[in-house]
Design a protein around this motif. Structure first.
Motif, PDB file in Angstrom:
ATOM      1  N   THR A 121       0.770  -1.349  -0.098  1.00 32.95           N
ATOM      2  CA  THR A 121      -0.075   0.028   0.052  1.00 32.95           C
ATOM      3  C   THR A 121       1.097   1.230   0.129  1.00 32.95           C
ATOM      4  O   THR A 121       2.021   1.277   0.382  1.00 32.95           O
ATOM      5  N   PRO A 122       0.282   2.433  -0.418  1.00 33.00           N
ATOM      6  CA  PRO A 122       1.148   3.612  -0.153  1.00 33.00           C
ATOM      7  C   PRO A 122       1.914   3.704   0.980  1.00 33.00           C
ATOM      8  O   PRO A 122       3.121   4.259   1.123  1.00 33.00           O
ATOM      9  N   LEU A 123       1.125   3.501   2.119  1.00 39.07           N
ATOM     10  CA  LEU A 123       1.661   3.492   3.448  1.00 39.07           C
ATOM     11  C   LEU A 123       2.948   2.567   3.534  1.00 39.07           C
ATOM     12  O   LEU A 123       4.027   3.033   4.087  1.00 39.07           O
ATOM     13  N   ALA A 124       2.563   1.447   3.315  1.00 40.64           N
ATOM     14  CA  ALA A 124       3.897   0.521   3.476  1.00 40.64           C
ATOM     15  C   ALA A 124       4.903   0.713   2.554  1.00 40.64           C
ATOM     16  O   ALA A 124       6.220   0.661   2.976  1.00 40.64           O
ATOM     17  N   ILE A 125       4.793   1.687   1.278  1.00 41.08           N
ATOM     18  CA  ILE A 125       6.045   2.053   0.605  1.00 41.08           C
ATOM     19  C   ILE A 125       6.681   2.923   1.503  1.00 41.08           C
ATOM     20  O   ILE A 125       8.129   2.821   1.561  1.00 41.08           O
ATOM     21  N   ARG A 126       5.989   3.658   2.169  1.00 44.68           N
ATOM     22  CA  ARG A 126       6.782   4.838   2.861  1.00 44.68           C
ATOM     23  C   ARG A 126       7.258   4.145   4.035  1.00 44.68           C
ATOM     24  O   ARG A 126       8.690   4.409   4.450  1.00 44.68           O
ATOM     25  N   LEU A 127       6.826   3.152   4.598  1.00 35.04           N
ATOM     26  CA  LEU A 127       7.444   2.510   5.702  1.00 35.04           C
ATOM     27  C   LEU A 127       8.856   1.675   5.517  1.00 35.04           C
ATOM     28  O   LEU A 127       9.723   1.663   6.355  1.00 35.04           O
ATOM     29  N   THR A 128       8.849   1.368   4.114  1.00 32.37           N
ATOM     30  CA  THR A 128      10.126   0.600   3.913  1.00 32.37           C
ATOM     31  C   THR A 128      11.275   1.523   4.104  1.00 32.37           C
ATOM     32  O   THR A 128      12.573   1.001   4.370  1.00 32.37           O
ATOM     33  N   GLU A 129      11.345   2.852   3.865  1.00 34.94           N
ATOM     34  CA  GLU A 129      12.447   3.517   4.066  1.00 34.94           C
ATOM     35  C   GLU A 129      12.901   3.656   5.674  1.00 34.94           C
ATOM     36  O   GLU A 129      14.191   3.693   5.901  1.00 34.94           O
ATOM     37  N   TYR A 130      11.964   3.367   6.493  1.00 34.40           N
ATOM     38  CA  TYR A 130      12.315   3.725   7.862  1.00 34.40           C
ATOM     39  C   TYR A 130      12.619   2.165   8.360  1.00 34.40           C
ATOM     40  O   TYR A 130      13.088   2.248   9.550  1.00 34.40           O
ATOM     41  N   THR A 131      11.888   1.110   7.985  1.00 32.04           N
ATOM     42  CA  THR A 131      11.823  -0.288   8.801  1.00 32.04           C
ATOM     43  C   THR A 131      13.227  -0.661   8.799  1.00 32.04           C
ATOM     44  O   THR A 131      13.885  -0.952  10.051  1.00 32.04           O
ATOM     45  N   SER A 132      13.807  -0.880   7.845  1.00 35.15           N
ATOM     46  CA  SER A 132      15.371  -1.251   7.792  1.00 35.15           C
ATOM     47  C   SER A 132      16.172  -0.545   8.655  1.00 35.15           C
ATOM     48  O   SER A 132      16.939  -1.100   9.450  1.00 35.15           O
ATOM     49  N   ALA A 133      16.107   0.623   8.532  1.00 32.03           N
ATOM     50  CA  ALA A 133      16.717   1.710   9.371  1.00 32.03           C
ATOM     51  C   ALA A 133      16.427   1.478  10.775  1.00 32.03           C
ATOM     52  O   ALA A 133      17.440   1.311  11.569  1.00 32.03           O
ATOM     53  N   ALA A 134      15.181   1.365  11.391  1.00 30.53           N
ATOM     54  CA  ALA A 134      15.104   1.154  12.536  1.00 30.53           C
ATOM     55  C   ALA A 134      15.546  -0.063  13.174  1.00 30.53           C
ATOM     56  O   ALA A 134      16.243  -0.266  14.355  1.00 30.53           O
ATOM     57  N   LEU A 135      15.417  -1.305  12.359  1.00 30.23           N
ATOM     58  CA  LEU A 135      16.074  -2.528  12.722  1.00 30.23           C
ATOM     59  C   LEU A 135      17.570  -2.298  12.988  1.00 30.23           C
ATOM     60  O   LEU A 135      18.069  -2.922  13.771  1.00 30.23           O
ATOM     61  N   GLU A 136      18.360  -1.497  12.065  1.00 31.29           N
ATOM     62  CA  GLU A 136      19.704  -1.780  12.229  1.00 31.29           C
ATOM     63  C   GLU A 136      20.115  -0.998  13.490  1.00 31.29           C
ATOM     64  O   GLU A 136      20.841  -1.166  14.031  1.00 31.29           O
ATOM     65  N   ALA A 137      19.182   0.181  13.670  1.00 35.34           N
ATOM     66  CA  ALA A 137      19.532   0.955  14.968  1.00 35.34           C
ATOM     67  C   ALA A 137      19.520   0.127  16.031  1.00 35.34           C
ATOM     68  O   ALA A 137      20.252   0.114  17.138  1.00 35.34           O
ATOM     69  N   ALA A 138      18.216  -0.571  16.215  1.00 36.94           N
ATOM     70  CA  ALA A 138      17.989  -1.773  17.487  1.00 36.94           C
ATOM     71  C   ALA A 138      19.334  -2.771  17.429  1.00 36.94           C
ATOM     72  O   ALA A 138      19.727  -2.909  18.723  1.00 36.94           O
ATOM     73  N   ARG A 139      19.766  -2.951  16.259  1.00 38.07           N
ATOM     74  CA  ARG A 139      20.801  -4.083  16.421  1.00 38.07           C
ATOM     75  C   ARG A 139      21.929  -3.392  17.042  1.00 38.07           C
ATOM     76  O   ARG A 139      22.899  -4.071  17.909  1.00 38.07           O
ATOM     77  N   ARG A 140      22.090  -2.069  16.656  1.00 36.40           N
ATOM     78  CA  ARG A 140      23.385  -1.715  17.015  1.00 36.40           C
ATOM     79  C   ARG A 140      23.355  -1.525  18.657  1.00 36.40           C
ATOM     80  O   ARG A 140      24.462  -1.450  19.291  1.00 36.40           O
ATOM     81  N   VAL A 141      22.175  -1.173  19.105  1.00 36.99           N
ATOM     82  CA  VAL A 141      22.052  -0.987  20.536  1.00 36.99           C
ATOM     83  C   VAL A 141      22.311  -2.263  21.340  1.00 36.99           C
ATOM     84  O   VAL A 141      23.333  -2.153  22.394  1.00 36.99           O
ATOM     85  N   PHE A 142      22.057  -3.262  20.936  1.00 42.67           N
ATOM     86  CA  PHE A 142      22.254  -4.474  21.447  1.00 42.67           C
ATOM     87  C   PHE A 142      23.518  -5.115  21.170  1.00 42.67           C
ATOM     88  O   PHE A 142      24.036  -6.227  21.978  1.00 42.67           O
TER      89      PHE A 142
END
Length: 308
Positions: free
Chosen positions: A67-88
């Motif tokens: 969906t259009p929202l999902a397309i927007r989310l693709t830009e943030y999701t991988s970045a958020a996961l990477e940030a979380a991985r770096r924390v731990f």
């Protein structure tokens, strides 16, 4: 008071499921990727749909589309996961010899083939578990670099494009003109007259993406006739070979480019301003000891390249 729900109420496992769903665009493939059952991932999708008030995946015939929202989310999701991985993944006592960290770097194929390659080889000798992920930048990434650099480790790009960000200077490089080996007009060298008369292959030709040498030609009163634009320095010679076109590449690529035998390199007939390369990063990484090690590694690799 913030209107956002506290993180304690959010199931961060849904972020992993969301990333897989956005990447695979299929519940079945996403479940296989995460080693989950399809009903389990379907349940996660249902929770995501409730949270966002959006379908995320919409069926179109026999396939699903974002969906259009999902397309927007693709830009943030991988970045958020990477940030979380770096924390731990952070460690109180870190040694490169025992590290398995992955450093992610934006840049052009030129920077990867020169400084990036040298840094990767140096790291392999000293920290065999460390690896680099080299990702090609684009004009859109550079335009949004303040945000992008929060989630990656650095950007290899010359001075002249970024401001107000920390950097370490690397190697400087000169410009050379590429001509086809069978271009008779360039057999004795390239003149200003030939530059003005010839068609050109340019790289990154836009308002915010350009090379200093191509911009310099305009300052000299020459408007090159551009017949092709490629966002790759290593590919540029392929568009010059067998034609009367000219192109501009950095001298650091000369050994790779000349190996084909299809093109020759010439000194420019004007005083081309050298490229001053640098590694840039976001201030959030300033006090990260692993990042400090990486920055020093690139500086050493660049010095070795310049001395080679």
């Amino acid at each position: 008071m913030s209107d956002h729900p506290p993180l304690s109420r959010l199931d961060l496992n849904l972020l992993v499921a969301l990333d897989a769903l956005l990447t695979e665009r299929s519940v079945t493939r996403a479940a296989q990727r995460l080693h989950l059952s399809q009903p389990a991932l379907s349940a996660s999708l249902a929770r995501l749909r409730t949270h966002f008030g959006d379908a995320i995946l919409a069926r179109r015939g026999n396939a699903y589309e974002l969906t259009p929202l999902a397309i927007r989310l693709t830009e943030y999701t991988s970045a958020a996961l990477e940030a979380a991985r770096r924390v731990f993944d952070a460690q109180a006592d870190w040694s490169p010899e025992d590290s398995t960290r992955e450093f992610s770097i934006y840049g052009s194929d030129y920077s990867f083939a020169t400084i990036g390659r040298a840094a990767s080889r140096l790291a392999a000798e000293r920290a065999p578990g460390v690896r680099f992920r080299f990702m090609l930048h684009s004009p859109a990434i550079i335009d949004d670099i303040d945000t992008r650099l929060r989630y990656v480790d650095g950007l290899l790009i010359p001075h002249g494009f970024l401001t107000d960000l920390p950097f370490v200077d690397l190697r400087s490089d000169d410009w050379l003109i590429v001509a086809s080996a069978d271009n008779e007009r360039a057999a004795d060298g390239v003149t200003m007259e030939l530059i003005a008369d010839s068609p050109w292959v340019f790289t990154y030709q836009s308002r915010t993406a350009f090379t200093s040498a191509s911009r310099q030609l305009q300052h000299l009163g020459i408007e090159p006739r551009i017949s092709a634009v490629v966002e790759s320095f290593l590919t540029l010679p392929l568009f010059v070979a067998g034609t009367d076109r000219l192109g501009l590449v950095q001298a650091g690529l000369a050994p790779i480019i000349e190996a084909s035998g299809d093109v020759v390199l010439h000194e420019p007939p004007f005083d081309a301003t050298p490229v001053k390369n640098a590694l840039w990063w976001h201030p959030v990484h300033d006090r990260d000891p692993e990042h400090e090690w990486m920055r020093a590694l690139f500086a050493e690799a660049a010095h070795g390249e310049a001395s080679a």
